[in-house]
Write an enzyme that holds these catalytic residues in place. Structure first.
Site, PDB file in Angstrom:
ATOM      1  N   ARG A 134      19.928  41.370   1.767  1.00  0.00           N
ATOM      2  CA  ARG A 134      19.174  42.659   1.145  1.00  0.00           C
ATOM      3  C   ARG A 134      17.869  42.259   0.702  1.00  0.00           C
ATOM      4  O   ARG A 134      18.132  41.536  -0.332  1.00  0.00           O
ATOM      5  CB  ARG A 134      19.948  43.447   0.532  1.00  0.00           C
ATOM      6  CG  ARG A 134      19.046  44.888  -0.135  1.00  0.00           C
ATOM      7  CD  ARG A 134      19.936  45.871  -0.359  1.00  0.00           C
ATOM      8  NE  ARG A 134      21.049  45.557  -1.485  1.00  0.00           N
ATOM      9  CZ  ARG A 134      21.923  46.407  -1.823  1.00  0.00           C
ATOM     10  NH1 ARG A 134      22.063  47.525  -1.364  1.00  0.00           N
ATOM     11  NH2 ARG A 134      22.887  45.999  -2.848  1.00  0.00           N
ATOM     12  N   ARG A 178      31.934  43.394  -7.119  1.00  0.00           N
ATOM     13  CA  ARG A 178      31.744  44.785  -7.018  1.00  0.00           C
ATOM     14  C   ARG A 178      32.603  45.082  -5.810  1.00  0.00           C
ATOM     15  O   ARG A 178      33.290  46.353  -5.746  1.00  0.00           O
ATOM     16  CB  ARG A 178      30.470  45.050  -6.301  1.00  0.00           C
ATOM     17  CG  ARG A 178      29.269  44.987  -7.532  1.00  0.00           C
ATOM     18  CD  ARG A 178      27.954  44.656  -6.930  1.00  0.00           C
ATOM     19  NE  ARG A 178      27.525  45.523  -5.976  1.00  0.00           N
ATOM     20  CZ  ARG A 178      26.361  45.379  -5.338  1.00  0.00           C
ATOM     21  NH1 ARG A 178      25.871  44.176  -5.098  1.00  0.00           N
ATOM     22  NH2 ARG A 178      26.082  46.272  -4.525  1.00  0.00           N
TER      23      ARG A 178
HETATM   24  P1  AP5 Z   1      22.202  49.648   1.521  1.00  0.00           P
HETATM   25  O1  AP5 Z   1      21.820  50.740   2.313  1.00  0.00           O
HETATM   26  O2  AP5 Z   1      21.512  48.992   0.631  1.00  0.00           O
HETATM   27  O3  AP5 Z   1      23.818  49.602   1.267  1.00  0.00           O
HETATM   28  P2  AP5 Z   1      24.369  50.713   0.198  1.00  0.00           P
HETATM   29  O4  AP5 Z   1      25.601  51.316   0.594  1.00  0.00           O
HETATM   30  O5  AP5 Z   1      23.345  51.552  -0.435  1.00  0.00           O
HETATM   31  O6  AP5 Z   1      24.827  49.470  -0.872  1.00  0.00           O
HETATM   32  P3  AP5 Z   1      24.694  49.437  -2.538  1.00  0.00           P
HETATM   33  O7  AP5 Z   1      24.730  47.919  -2.731  1.00  0.00           O
HETATM   34  O8  AP5 Z   1      23.055  49.591  -3.086  1.00  0.00           O
HETATM   35  O9  AP5 Z   1      25.580  50.159  -3.193  1.00  0.00           O
HETATM   36  P4  AP5 Z   1      26.265  49.961  -4.244  1.00  0.00           P
HETATM   37  O10 AP5 Z   1      27.138  51.322  -4.236  1.00  0.00           O
HETATM   38  O11 AP5 Z   1      27.090  48.842  -4.676  1.00  0.00           O
HETATM   39  O12 AP5 Z   1      25.077  49.871  -5.217  1.00  0.00           O
HETATM   40  P5  AP5 Z   1      24.177  50.984  -6.232  1.00  0.00           P
HETATM   41  O13 AP5 Z   1      22.844  50.845  -6.499  1.00  0.00           O
HETATM   42  O14 AP5 Z   1      25.083  52.535  -6.099  1.00  0.00           O
HETATM   43  O15 AP5 Z   1      22.302  48.478   2.741  1.00  0.00           O
HETATM   44  C1  AP5 Z   1      22.801  47.063   2.519  1.00  0.00           C
HETATM   45  C2  AP5 Z   1      22.137  46.150   3.381  1.00  0.00           C
HETATM   46  O16 AP5 Z   1      22.509  46.272   4.575  1.00  0.00           O
HETATM   47  C3  AP5 Z   1      20.550  46.418   3.682  1.00  0.00           C
HETATM   48  O17 AP5 Z   1      19.778  45.236   3.654  1.00  0.00           O
HETATM   49  C4  AP5 Z   1      20.428  47.120   4.610  1.00  0.00           C
HETATM   50  O18 AP5 Z   1      19.210  46.957   5.585  1.00  0.00           O
HETATM   51  C5  AP5 Z   1      21.427  46.808   5.743  1.00  0.00           C
HETATM   52  N1  AP5 Z   1      22.181  47.406   6.529  1.00  0.00           N
HETATM   53  C6  AP5 Z   1      22.369  48.726   6.340  1.00  0.00           C
HETATM   54  N2  AP5 Z   1      22.789  49.620   7.228  1.00  0.00           N
HETATM   55  C7  AP5 Z   1      22.884  48.576   8.157  1.00  0.00           C
HETATM   56  C8  AP5 Z   1      23.599  48.606   9.613  1.00  0.00           C
HETATM   57  N3  AP5 Z   1      23.961  49.870   9.985  1.00  0.00           N
HETATM   58  N4  AP5 Z   1      23.543  47.477  10.297  1.00  0.00           N
HETATM   59  C9  AP5 Z   1      23.129  46.203   9.796  1.00  0.00           C
HETATM   60  N5  AP5 Z   1      22.479  46.144   8.462  1.00  0.00           N
HETATM   61  C10 AP5 Z   1      22.418  47.300   7.576  1.00  0.00           C
HETATM   62  O19 AP5 Z   1      24.997  50.699  -7.771  1.00  0.00           O
HETATM   63  C11 AP5 Z   1      24.505  49.666  -8.171  1.00  0.00           C
HETATM   64  C12 AP5 Z   1      25.423  49.388  -9.576  1.00  0.00           C
HETATM   65  O20 AP5 Z   1      24.976  50.612 -10.569  1.00  0.00           O
HETATM   66  C13 AP5 Z   1      27.115  49.193  -9.444  1.00  0.00           C
HETATM   67  O21 AP5 Z   1      27.480  48.312  -9.389  1.00  0.00           O
HETATM   68  C14 AP5 Z   1      27.266  49.784 -11.033  1.00  0.00           C
HETATM   69  O22 AP5 Z   1      27.119  49.135 -11.864  1.00  0.00           O
HETATM   70  C15 AP5 Z   1      26.201  51.047 -11.273  1.00  0.00           C
HETATM   71  N6  AP5 Z   1      26.529  52.367 -10.936  1.00  0.00           N
HETATM   72  C16 AP5 Z   1      25.988  53.039 -10.059  1.00  0.00           C
HETATM   73  N7  AP5 Z   1      26.706  54.135  -9.669  1.00  0.00           N
HETATM   74  C17 AP5 Z   1      27.538  54.330 -10.533  1.00  0.00           C
HETATM   75  C18 AP5 Z   1      28.487  55.101 -10.842  1.00  0.00           C
HETATM   76  N8  AP5 Z   1      28.737  56.233 -10.219  1.00  0.00           N
HETATM   77  N9  AP5 Z   1      29.608  54.806 -11.828  1.00  0.00           N
HETATM   78  C19 AP5 Z   1      29.393  53.868 -12.517  1.00  0.00           C
HETATM   79  N10 AP5 Z   1      28.473  52.860 -12.396  1.00  0.00           N
HETATM   80  C20 AP5 Z   1      27.667  52.876 -11.196  1.00  0.00           C
END
Ligand code: AP5
Length: 224
Positions: A134, A178
């Protein structure tokens, strides 16, 4: 239900790398749906050097969840803002049962009902591969992937020409943490929404356009 109607109030669930952000960005662009990503909000706080950002950074870099009280206050304030009277999707919230209960109470107080909880399902080995590739645009936030969705010019965003960066929490040790955190703390949230009969599951181990078509089908009708 039309996709952009204000009765669309959905939460996007699923493990890191499942494609929640990719699908939410497209939905927001094509249907004027408000995309609220708690991960993006936290990364902005970190980049801006706020107190909240300083508090969150250590947890995020280690692949752990930010404490419930920090994230919940931030999220509930965001969905009470004037621009949140239209359709919205929450991407990355709730991640724990206490967060889900806080959201329930807040929405109930305002007479709002969640319409869908969409679970994007992808096997773990695929998630690890996706996250390692990513890249995110530092300027406009567009999501790319060196394996499956490379930009035309390496390191540059096709959408705005901004620089593509790798997230600190996409390092292998943070990714593995994670995934463990997801299984232990977030998976129980699925049962919460299953019991409310608004959970819909999508096979997200398919090309993004196919996942998007499926998403359009499920959110165009009431869940359950
Ligand atoms: P992408 O669309 O970026 O995936 P995602 O599901 O959004 O993954 P994230 O890693 O952003 O989710 P996350 O929940 O861990 O992180 P967040 O930012 O919320 O796709 C991933 C990759 O795959 C990309 O390169 C894309 O191009 C590719 N791709 C997508 N679809 C595809 C497909 N169909 N086929 C092939 N390739 C594909 O959170 C980050 C951190 O913030 C957490 O770890 C935590 O510390 C904190 N945080 C956020 N929210 C909370 C909460 N509610 N409570 C506590 N801590 C929180």
């Amino acid at each position: 239900m039309t996709v952009g109607s204000p009765t669309l109030r959905a939460v996007f669930l699923g493990p890191p790398g499942a494609g929640k952000g990719t699908q939410a960005q497209r939905l927001a662009k094509e249907h004027r749906v408000l995309h609220v990503s708690t991960g993006d909000m936290l990364r902005q706080e970190v980049a801006g050097g706020s107190d909240l950002g300083r508090r969150a950074k250590g947890f995020m870099d280690a692949g752990q969840l930010v404490p419930d009280e920090v994230i919940t206050a931030m999220l509930l304030a965001r969905i009470q803002a004037p621009d949140a009277s239209r359709a919205w999707i929450l991407d990355g919230f709730p991640r724990t049962l206490p967060q889900a209960h806080s959201l329930d109470r807040s929405l109930q107080a305002e007479g709002i009902e969640l319409s869908h909880a969409v679970d994007f399902e992808v096997p773990s080995d695929v998630l690890v591969q996706r996250l390692s590739g990513r890249r995110t645009c530092a300027r406009c936030g567009s999501i790319w992937n060196v394996h499956s969705k490379p930009p035309r010019q390496p390191g540059k965003c096709d959408a705005c020409g901004g620089e593509l960066t790798q997230r600190a929490d996409d390092r292998p040790d943070a990714v593995s943490k994670r995934l463990q955190v997801y299984a232990a703390q977030t998976a129980p949230v699925l049962d919460h929404y299953r019991a409310k009969e608004i959970l819909v599951e999508i096979d997200a181990d398919r090309p993004p356009e196919v996942v998007y078509e499926n998403l359009m089908e499920v959110i165009a009708k009431p869940a359950g």
